[in-house]
Write a protein that holds these residues in place. Structure first.
Motif, PDB file in Angstrom:
ATOM      1  N   MET A  26     -64.637  69.465 -12.583  1.00 47.21           N
ATOM      2  CA  MET A  26     -65.673  68.506 -12.268  1.00 47.21           C
ATOM      3  C   MET A  26     -65.224  67.491 -11.309  1.00 47.21           C
ATOM      4  N   ASP A  27     -65.586  67.384 -10.266  1.00 44.63           N
ATOM      5  CA  ASP A  27     -65.140  66.301  -9.355  1.00 44.63           C
ATOM      6  C   ASP A  27     -66.085  65.020  -9.781  1.00 44.63           C
ATOM      7  N   ILE A  28     -65.341  63.943 -10.198  1.00 44.40           N
ATOM      8  CA  ILE A  28     -66.257  62.798 -10.772  1.00 44.40           C
ATOM      9  C   ILE A  28     -67.208  62.093  -9.335  1.00 44.40           C
ATOM     10  N   ASN A  29     -66.804  62.294  -8.138  1.00 45.45           N
ATOM     11  CA  ASN A  29     -67.542  61.580  -7.205  1.00 45.45           C
ATOM     12  C   ASN A  29     -68.169  62.695  -6.539  1.00 45.45           C
ATOM     13  N   MET A  30     -69.275  63.197  -6.938  1.00 46.07           N
ATOM     14  CA  MET A  30     -70.152  64.405  -6.248  1.00 46.07           C
ATOM     15  C   MET A  30     -71.278  63.578  -5.875  1.00 46.07           C
ATOM     16  N   PRO A  31     -71.943  64.124  -4.906  1.00 48.85           N
ATOM     17  CA  PRO A  31     -73.155  63.665  -4.295  1.00 48.85           C
ATOM     18  C   PRO A  31     -74.417  63.932  -5.361  1.00 48.85           C
ATOM     19  N   ARG A  32     -75.307  62.991  -5.301  1.00 49.10           N
ATOM     20  CA  ARG A  32     -76.808  63.300  -5.870  1.00 49.10           C
ATOM     21  C   ARG A  32     -76.561  62.635  -7.464  1.00 49.10           C
ATOM     22  N   LEU A  54     -61.731  65.716 -12.114  1.00 54.49           N
ATOM     23  CA  LEU A  54     -60.821  65.657 -11.045  1.00 54.49           C
ATOM     24  C   LEU A  54     -61.255  64.394 -10.464  1.00 54.49           C
ATOM     25  N   THR A  55     -60.225  63.489 -10.320  1.00 55.41           N
ATOM     26  CA  THR A  55     -60.630  62.129 -10.115  1.00 55.41           C
ATOM     27  C   THR A  55     -59.331  61.438  -9.171  1.00 55.41           C
ATOM     28  N   ALA A  56     -59.743  60.497  -8.466  1.00 56.16           N
ATOM     29  CA  ALA A  56     -58.776  59.678  -7.833  1.00 56.16           C
ATOM     30  C   ALA A  56     -58.506  58.487  -8.389  1.00 56.16           C
ATOM     31  N   ASP A  60     -56.537  54.387 -16.734  1.00 54.87           N
ATOM     32  CA  ASP A  60     -56.909  53.513 -17.400  1.00 54.87           C
ATOM     33  C   ASP A  60     -58.372  53.087 -17.126  1.00 54.87           C
ATOM     34  N   GLN A  61     -58.820  53.230 -15.768  1.00 54.67           N
ATOM     35  CA  GLN A  61     -60.025  52.814 -15.330  1.00 54.67           C
ATOM     36  C   GLN A  61     -61.311  54.063 -15.840  1.00 54.67           C
ATOM     37  N   ILE A  62     -60.853  55.152 -16.036  1.00 59.32           N
ATOM     38  CA  ILE A  62     -61.722  56.189 -16.149  1.00 59.32           C
ATOM     39  C   ILE A  62     -61.620  57.135 -17.595  1.00 59.32           C
ATOM     40  N   ASP A  73     -60.590  66.956 -20.371  1.00 65.70           N
ATOM     41  CA  ASP A  73     -59.331  66.415 -20.040  1.00 65.70           C
ATOM     42  C   ASP A  73     -59.552  65.999 -18.584  1.00 65.70           C
ATOM     43  N   PHE A  74     -58.605  65.500 -17.986  1.00 68.19           N
ATOM     44  CA  PHE A  74     -58.686  65.167 -16.567  1.00 68.19           C
ATOM     45  C   PHE A  74     -57.388  65.343 -15.792  1.00 68.19           C
TER      46      PHE A  74
END
Length: 97
Positions: A26-32, A54-56, A60-62, A73-74
């Motif tokens: 799961m990408d954290i930054n998906m549209p909609r 999945l994140t950039a 610590d922030q997420i 998991d991430f």
């Protein structure tokens, strides 16, 4: 093993309603709707399938948001391929037991 790709969170929700998956990346930054909200909605339908974020964004922030949403998991992008494989296999193995 078939693979589906969702362009946005609403598409991901529709796919989860009609298909069974061994694992969801799961990408954290998906549209909609973002990956956090999409995961929360998936967890109302499916508590078992491992979901890996999945994140950039820095860990610590997420980290807390990811676990509160119901993700297992991430993986921080850019990721090391060996680490990616290890995290995916670990979550697939936990799902089998």
């Amino acid at each position: 093993m078939p693979i589906d790709v969702a362009e946005d969170g609403f598409t991901a929700l529709e796919l989860v309603k009609t298909n069974e998956y061994d694992l969801i990346l799961m990408d954290i930054n998906m549209p909609r709707i973002d990956g956090i909200e999409t995961t929360k909605r998936i967890r109302l339908m499916n508590k078992k399938t491992p979901i890996i974020a999945l994140t950039a964004v820095e860990e610590d922030q997420i980290k807390d948001k990811i676990h509160e949403a119901g993700m297992n998991d991430f993986i921080i992008k850019p990721y090391d391929l060996a680490e990616f494989h290890q995290i995916v296999l670990k979550n697939l193995y936990k799902n089998i037991i």
